[in-house]
Write a protein that holds these residues in place. Sequence first.
Motif, PDB file in Angstrom:
ATOM      1  N   TYR A 277       0.798  -1.335  -0.067  1.00 47.35           N
ATOM      2  CA  TYR A 277      -0.008   0.219   0.683  1.00 47.35           C
ATOM      3  C   TYR A 277       1.022   1.482  -0.244  1.00 47.35           C
ATOM      4  N   ILE A 278       1.790   1.618   0.827  1.00 42.41           N
ATOM      5  CA  ILE A 278       2.878   2.768   0.874  1.00 42.41           C
ATOM      6  C   ILE A 278       4.094   2.594   0.464  1.00 42.41           C
ATOM      7  N   SER A 279       4.207   1.546  -0.684  1.00 43.70           N
ATOM      8  CA  SER A 279       5.636   1.594  -1.602  1.00 43.70           C
ATOM      9  C   SER A 279       5.278   2.509  -2.510  1.00 43.70           C
ATOM     10  N   PRO A 280       4.390   2.689  -3.907  1.00 45.88           N
ATOM     11  CA  PRO A 280       4.585   3.704  -4.308  1.00 45.88           C
ATOM     12  C   PRO A 280       4.349   5.125  -4.254  1.00 45.88           C
ATOM     13  N   VAL A 281       3.699   5.594  -3.412  1.00 49.95           N
ATOM     14  CA  VAL A 281       3.182   6.671  -2.766  1.00 49.95           C
ATOM     15  C   VAL A 281       4.120   7.771  -2.583  1.00 49.95           C
ATOM     16  N   SER A 282       5.011   7.716  -2.456  1.00 54.70           N
ATOM     17  CA  SER A 282       6.119   8.215  -1.630  1.00 54.70           C
ATOM     18  C   SER A 282       6.594   8.520  -2.865  1.00 54.70           C
ATOM     19  N   THR A 283       7.255   7.606  -4.003  1.00 54.17           N
ATOM     20  CA  THR A 283       7.759   7.498  -5.235  1.00 54.17           C
ATOM     21  C   THR A 283       6.229   8.560  -6.359  1.00 54.17           C
ATOM     22  N   LEU A 284       5.714   8.263  -5.928  1.00 59.38           N
ATOM     23  CA  LEU A 284       4.778   8.600  -6.761  1.00 59.38           C
ATOM     24  C   LEU A 284       4.444  10.434  -6.790  1.00 59.38           C
ATOM     25  N   ILE A 285       4.601  10.366  -4.980  1.00 59.96           N
ATOM     26  CA  ILE A 285       4.873  12.524  -4.875  1.00 59.96           C
ATOM     27  C   ILE A 285       5.791  12.608  -5.556  1.00 59.96           C
ATOM     28  N   LYS A 286       7.216  12.192  -5.525  1.00 60.16           N
ATOM     29  CA  LYS A 286       8.587  13.068  -6.259  1.00 60.16           C
ATOM     30  C   LYS A 286       8.581  12.806  -7.205  1.00 60.16           C
ATOM     31  N   TRP A 287       7.621  12.230  -8.021  1.00 63.51           N
ATOM     32  CA  TRP A 287       7.070  12.387  -9.742  1.00 63.51           C
ATOM     33  C   TRP A 287       6.522  13.023  -9.739  1.00 63.51           C
ATOM     34  N   PHE A 288       5.572  13.307  -9.158  1.00 66.75           N
ATOM     35  CA  PHE A 288       4.450  14.804  -9.538  1.00 66.75           C
ATOM     36  C   PHE A 288       4.281  15.567  -8.846  1.00 66.75           C
ATOM     37  N   PRO A 289       5.347  16.292  -8.124  1.00 72.47           N
ATOM     38  CA  PRO A 289       5.344  17.250  -7.145  1.00 72.47           C
ATOM     39  C   PRO A 289       4.513  18.071  -7.278  1.00 72.47           C
ATOM     40  N   ASP A 290       3.775  18.538  -8.501  1.00 67.31           N
ATOM     41  CA  ASP A 290       2.879  19.462  -9.807  1.00 67.31           C
ATOM     42  C   ASP A 290       1.221  19.001  -9.129  1.00 67.31           C
ATOM     43  N   ARG A 291       1.338  17.682  -9.077  1.00 65.63           N
ATOM     44  CA  ARG A 291       0.058  16.894  -8.910  1.00 65.63           C
ATOM     45  C   ARG A 291      -0.196  15.831  -7.974  1.00 65.63           C
ATOM     46  N   PRO A 292       0.327  15.490  -6.805  1.00 70.33           N
ATOM     47  CA  PRO A 292       0.256  15.112  -5.623  1.00 70.33           C
ATOM     48  C   PRO A 292      -1.441  14.368  -5.264  1.00 70.33           C
ATOM     49  N   GLY A 293      -1.866  15.085  -5.367  1.00 67.72           N
ATOM     50  CA  GLY A 293      -3.433  14.282  -5.589  1.00 67.72           C
ATOM     51  C   GLY A 293      -3.998  13.467  -6.698  1.00 67.72           C
ATOM     52  N   VAL A 294      -3.136  14.189  -7.421  1.00 67.75           N
ATOM     53  CA  VAL A 294      -3.530  13.180  -8.704  1.00 67.75           C
ATOM     54  C   VAL A 294      -3.347  12.027  -8.792  1.00 67.75           C
ATOM     55  N   ALA A 295      -1.461  12.044  -8.499  1.00 68.31           N
ATOM     56  CA  ALA A 295      -0.879  11.020  -8.783  1.00 68.31           C
ATOM     57  C   ALA A 295      -1.763  10.366  -7.714  1.00 68.31           C
ATOM     58  N   THR A 296      -1.734  10.411  -6.238  1.00 66.03           N
ATOM     59  CA  THR A 296      -2.077   9.225  -5.274  1.00 66.03           C
ATOM     60  C   THR A 296      -3.321   8.868  -5.131  1.00 66.03           C
ATOM     61  N   GLY A 297      -4.180   9.801  -5.779  1.00 67.39           N
ATOM     62  CA  GLY A 297      -5.213   9.332  -6.374  1.00 67.39           C
ATOM     63  C   GLY A 297      -5.789   8.306  -7.048  1.00 67.39           C
ATOM     64  N   MET A 298      -4.293   7.685  -8.213  1.00 69.23           N
ATOM     65  CA  MET A 298      -4.681   7.343  -9.276  1.00 69.23           C
ATOM     66  C   MET A 298      -4.261   5.675  -8.411  1.00 69.23           C
ATOM     67  N   ALA A 299      -3.516   5.501  -7.802  1.00 68.03           N
ATOM     68  CA  ALA A 299      -2.967   4.259  -7.147  1.00 68.03           C
ATOM     69  C   ALA A 299      -3.904   4.513  -5.891  1.00 68.03           C
ATOM     70  N   ILE A 300      -4.284   4.836  -5.652  1.00 71.64           N
ATOM     71  CA  ILE A 300      -4.665   4.227  -4.362  1.00 71.64           C
ATOM     72  C   ILE A 300      -6.429   4.467  -4.888  1.00 71.64           C
ATOM     73  N   MET A 301      -7.319   5.065  -5.930  1.00 70.01           N
ATOM     74  CA  MET A 301      -7.851   4.452  -6.865  1.00 70.01           C
ATOM     75  C   MET A 301      -7.624   3.161  -7.171  1.00 70.01           C
ATOM     76  N   GLY A 302      -6.767   2.903  -7.544  1.00 67.23           N
ATOM     77  CA  GLY A 302      -6.320   1.108  -7.888  1.00 67.23           C
ATOM     78  C   GLY A 302      -6.577   0.431  -6.401  1.00 67.23           C
ATOM     79  N   PHE A 303      -7.048   0.396  -5.687  1.00 70.60           N
ATOM     80  CA  PHE A 303      -6.485  -0.827  -3.801  1.00 70.60           C
ATOM     81  C   PHE A 303      -8.150  -0.492  -4.277  1.00 70.60           C
ATOM     82  N   GLY A 304      -8.815   0.716  -4.125  1.00 69.69           N
ATOM     83  CA  GLY A 304     -10.321   0.178  -4.607  1.00 69.69           C
ATOM     84  C   GLY A 304     -11.469  -0.957  -6.134  1.00 69.69           C
ATOM     85  N   GLY A 305     -10.243  -0.814  -6.329  1.00 70.29           N
ATOM     86  CA  GLY A 305     -10.357  -1.388  -8.250  1.00 70.29           C
ATOM     87  C   GLY A 305     -10.535  -2.424  -7.823  1.00 70.29           C
TER      88      GLY A 305
END
Lengths: 49, 467
Positions: B142-170
Amino acid sequence: MENRINPTVPDAGNAPSSGLKTALAWLYVGVPLAWGVSQTFIKALDLFK
Amino acid sequence: MATSTSWLDRSRTIAGPGFNRWLIPPAALAIHLAIGQAYAFSVFKKPMGALISGDVNAPAPTDWTPGQLAVIFSIAIVLLGLSAAVFGKWLERVGPRKAMLASALCFSGGFFISALGVSMHNIWLVYFGYGFVGGIGLGIGYISPVSTLIKWFPDRPGVATGMAIMGFGGGAMIGSPLAVALMAYFKDSAPMGVAPTMLTMGAIYLVFMMFGVFTIRVPAEGWKPEGYVPNTQHSTLITAANVDADTAIKTPQFWLLWVVLLTNVTAGIGVLETASPLIQETFSDVSMGEGLGVTAAAAAGFVGLLSLFNLLGRFFWSSASDKMGRKPTYMIYFGLGILLYALVPTLAANHSLALFVIVCCVILSMYGGGFATVPAYLRDLFGTMQVGAIHGRLLTAWSTAGILGPLIVNYLHQNQKEKGLTGAEAYQTVFYVMAGLLVVGLIANMLVTAVNEKYHYKEEAAKKVAA
C-alpha cells in the motif's frame, strides 16, 4: 517536455521511454480494471431493475 | 555484498534521461489493483464455511463458522496498518522496487499458504497465510509507491496518489468476479474449488505485481518537472522543508491527521457494513408495496454502486484537492458528511429510495477520497523526504477503524433491535453516532496548522548526531 528528466544524472540501465511503452503499461493495468468496473456496473444495474 | 549491485537497489532504480514519469502510475496500479483484492475476501467466506459439507446452505458441524472466517480479514487489516508503520522507514531506505517485490512475495505467498490451509482444513494456517503474511504484503504494498509518486508529481500529488489508491478500490472489483469464476471452474477438483482458486490467484497476482517491480523508477536527486514552481498559494500549510518519520509522530499535526483518518474511515465503514441489510429492511415490500421492495439482488447492486463511487471518489476528490487545497477538501468531507449522515435516517423513514441511494453514493465517494487525499496532505505538512514512512504510520488509524467501525455499528444496531426497533429505525442511532464522529474529525482538521520549524529536518544537525 515537462516530464523529461535532468540529463546530467548518469544511469545506464534506464533508457528513454517511448509513448508506445507508456501506452502498453496503461493497457496492462487498464484492461483488468475496466473489466472489474464493468462487472461491478452490471451488478449495480440490478438496483434499477 | 552482492546486494550492493542488485537490480533491486534504490541506486539501480534511478530514472535515466528521457524517462516518462507517466509510467509510474501504472507501476503503482499494478501493486494496488492486486492488493485491493483484500476488500473482496468476503467472496470466499461462504465456500470456506462449507468445505466439509459441500453445501453453502447446510454447513457441517465441523465446518468453519462465519465468526472464525471473519478473523482472517481482521488479521489482514491489522497487519496492513502495523506493517505499513513498521516497514515505512525501511521502504524509504531501500527504495520502492525492493518493497514492491517484498509485497508481491508476501501477498501471493499468503494465498499459497492459505491454499495449503484450506486443503488441510487448518484455519490457523489460513490465519497465518492470508492474514499474517498476506497482511504484511498489503501494508508494504500500500505504501510502496506513494512516496515515489509524490516525488514524480510534485505539481499534482493528489492526482498521482489518487490514481494509485483508486487502484486499491478497483482491486476488489477484479478480485471478486475472478474468484467466483475460478471457484466455479475448479469446483469439481477440490472442495468448493477454494484451494486451487487460491493457488491460481496467488500466481496471477505474483506475475501481475512483478510488472510494478520492474517498471518502478525513482527520480534523480533534485529532479523536477520542467517549469515547475512549488505552489504555496493555497495556504501556509504547504512546506518546502522536510520532517523525518520519527519526528513527525511527535508533532500534533500527525495525531490530528490520525484522528481525521480514523473518523472518516470509521464513519464510512458504518455505511459499508449496513448498506445491504439497511436498504433491504428499509425499502422492503411491506413499506414500499408488494413487488416494489428492494430484493437481495438489488441490494447487491447497491453495494456494487457504492464500490464504484468509493473508487471514483478516490480519484475525483484527491485530484480536486490539488486545486482546492487539502484542508478545505477535508472540510468538505466532514462538513457535507455530517449533513448527509444525519439525513440518511430521515430519507429512510420517508422511503425516498432515489435520494437515499444518491446520498449514500456521495458519502462513499468521500470515504474513498479520505484515503486518497491523505498522502498529499502529509506531503504538504511534512515534505517529501519520508512521506512514505509517515503515511505508513498514519495507516494504523485505518487498522483501528477496521476494528472500531464494525464494533460500533454492530453494537448500536443490536442495542436498538433489543429495544424493539426494526427496519430503518434500528439503524438511526448508527448514522447519528457516525455524524457525531465526523464532528470530531471536523474539529481535528480545523486544528491542523503548519508544522513548527523546530521539527524540520536539518541535515547539518543530523550529520553531527551521526558523527
